[in-house]
Design a protein around this motif. Structure first.
Motif, PDB file in Angstrom:
ATOM      1  N   ARG A 123       3.135  17.783 -12.033  1.00 34.11           N
ATOM      2  CA  ARG A 123       3.309  19.169 -11.589  1.00 34.11           C
ATOM      3  C   ARG A 123       4.603  19.752 -12.120  1.00 34.11           C
ATOM      4  NH1 ARG A 123       1.490  18.674  -5.287  1.00 34.11           N
ATOM      5  NH2 ARG A 123      -0.689  18.165  -5.700  1.00 34.11           N
ATOM      6  N   ASP A 124       5.667  18.968 -12.077  1.00 33.71           N
ATOM      7  CA  ASP A 124       6.952  19.444 -12.620  1.00 33.71           C
ATOM      8  C   ASP A 124       6.832  19.770 -14.107  1.00 33.71           C
ATOM      9  OD1 ASP A 124       8.211  19.269 -10.185  1.00 33.71           O
ATOM     10  OD2 ASP A 124       9.348  17.444 -10.663  1.00 33.71           O
ATOM     11  N   ARG A 125       6.150  18.917 -14.830  1.00 39.77           N
ATOM     12  CA  ARG A 125       5.953  19.134 -16.263  1.00 39.77           C
ATOM     13  C   ARG A 125       5.146  20.413 -16.497  1.00 39.77           C
ATOM     14  NH1 ARG A 125       5.062  14.237 -17.176  1.00 39.77           N
ATOM     15  NH2 ARG A 125       2.864  14.242 -16.670  1.00 39.77           N
ATOM     16  N   ASP A 126       4.073  20.598 -15.713  1.00 38.95           N
ATOM     17  CA  ASP A 126       3.255  21.802 -15.832  1.00 38.95           C
ATOM     18  C   ASP A 126       4.064  23.050 -15.494  1.00 38.95           C
ATOM     19  OD1 ASP A 126       1.137  20.172 -16.529  1.00 38.95           O
ATOM     20  OD2 ASP A 126       0.141  20.314 -14.562  1.00 38.95           O
ATOM     21  N   LEU A 127       4.869  22.974 -14.435  1.00 36.74           N
ATOM     22  CA  LEU A 127       5.705  24.119 -14.048  1.00 36.74           C
ATOM     23  C   LEU A 127       6.742  24.416 -15.127  1.00 36.74           C
ATOM     24  CD1 LEU A 127       6.269  23.492 -10.232  1.00 36.74           C
ATOM     25  CD2 LEU A 127       5.019  25.391 -11.278  1.00 36.74           C
ATOM     26  N   ALA A 148       0.833  -1.205   0.000  1.00 34.22           N
ATOM     27  CA  ALA A 148       0.000   0.000   0.000  1.00 34.22           C
ATOM     28  C   ALA A 148       0.868   1.255   0.000  1.00 34.22           C
ATOM     29  CB  ALA A 148      -0.944  -0.004   1.200  1.00 34.22           C
ATOM     30  N   ILE A 149       1.926   1.238   0.796  1.00 32.24           N
ATOM     31  CA  ILE A 149       2.848   2.375   0.841  1.00 32.24           C
ATOM     32  C   ILE A 149       3.521   2.559  -0.518  1.00 32.24           C
ATOM     33  CG2 ILE A 149       5.021   3.199   1.842  1.00 32.24           C
ATOM     34  CD1 ILE A 149       4.064   1.815   4.494  1.00 32.24           C
ATOM     35  N   ALA A 150       3.949   1.469  -1.132  1.00 33.29           N
ATOM     36  CA  ALA A 150       4.599   1.544  -2.438  1.00 33.29           C
ATOM     37  C   ALA A 150       3.632   2.092  -3.493  1.00 33.29           C
ATOM     38  CB  ALA A 150       5.117   0.172  -2.857  1.00 33.29           C
ATOM     39  N   LEU A 151       2.386   1.628  -3.477  1.00 31.56           N
ATOM     40  CA  LEU A 151       1.397   2.131  -4.430  1.00 31.56           C
ATOM     41  C   LEU A 151       1.141   3.620  -4.241  1.00 31.56           C
ATOM     42  CD1 LEU A 151      -1.161  -0.817  -4.332  1.00 31.56           C
ATOM     43  CD2 LEU A 151       0.288  -0.169  -6.268  1.00 31.56           C
ATOM     44  N   GLU A 152       1.060   4.047  -2.998  1.00 32.27           N
ATOM     45  CA  GLU A 152       0.853   5.469  -2.713  1.00 32.27           C
ATOM     46  C   GLU A 152       2.053   6.288  -3.167  1.00 32.27           C
ATOM     47  OE1 GLU A 152      -1.091   8.955  -1.295  1.00 32.27           O
ATOM     48  OE2 GLU A 152      -1.748   7.014  -2.041  1.00 32.27           O
ATOM     49  N   GLY A 156       3.870  10.170  -9.520  1.00 33.08           N
ATOM     50  CA  GLY A 156       3.193  10.545 -10.769  1.00 33.08           C
ATOM     51  C   GLY A 156       2.634  11.955 -10.702  1.00 33.08           C
ATOM     52  N   GLU A 157       2.027  12.290  -9.559  1.00 30.71           N
ATOM     53  CA  GLU A 157       1.512  13.651  -9.378  1.00 30.71           C
ATOM     54  C   GLU A 157       2.645  14.667  -9.426  1.00 30.71           C
ATOM     55  OE1 GLU A 157      -0.803  14.285  -5.876  1.00 30.71           O
ATOM     56  OE2 GLU A 157      -2.391  12.913  -6.502  1.00 30.71           O
TER      57      GLU A 157
END
Length: 122
Positions: free
Chosen positions: A95-99, A80-84, A90-91
């Motif tokens: 965000r880095d791509r958007d910035l 569960a920790i790894a999936l999170e 990914g988020e």
């Protein structure tokens, strides 16, 4: 595994061949491939909801011990920790791509404004 997912609790089958709720088609397929008799499945939770299952089986009829069940629960918690972490990564990438795109636009706008500013007035 489905039972653990739907019930959101561990499913421990001492002998899948004698469990009357175990799907006969599943037994037929899995027995031809894996040949396990005892099976343990533990749900993987995210925000108190099952999002997956981790399971293990053994080819002999032998119940899993409390310590083995707890160990599989720990593995499920780690999954569960790894999936999170993957979700958060990914988020962060998004965000880095958007910035980066916003910075490129600001840089291009600044360059245009600099050209306009350095042009002789009309």
């Amino acid at each position: 595994m489905g039972r653990a997912f739907v019930d959101a609790q561990p499913a421990h089958l001492t002998d899948v061949l004698t469990d009357r709720d175990y799907d006969p088609r599943t037994i037929e397929v899995l027995q031809s491939v894996a040949g396990y008799r005892s099976f343990l499945a533990v749900p993987i939770f995210r925000q108190h909801r099952a999002v997956g299952v981790i399971g293990c089986g053994r080819r002999e009829v032998k119940p899993f011990t409390a310590a083995q069940i707890e160990l599989l629960r720990i593995f499920a918690d780690q999954a569960a920790i790894a999936l999170e972490n993957v979700r958060l990564f990914g988020e962060l990438e998004s965000r880095d791509r958007d910035l980066g795109e916003a910075l490129e636009q600001q840089t291009a706008t600044a360059a245009v404004l600099q050209v306009i500013n350095s042009s002789p007035g009309i």
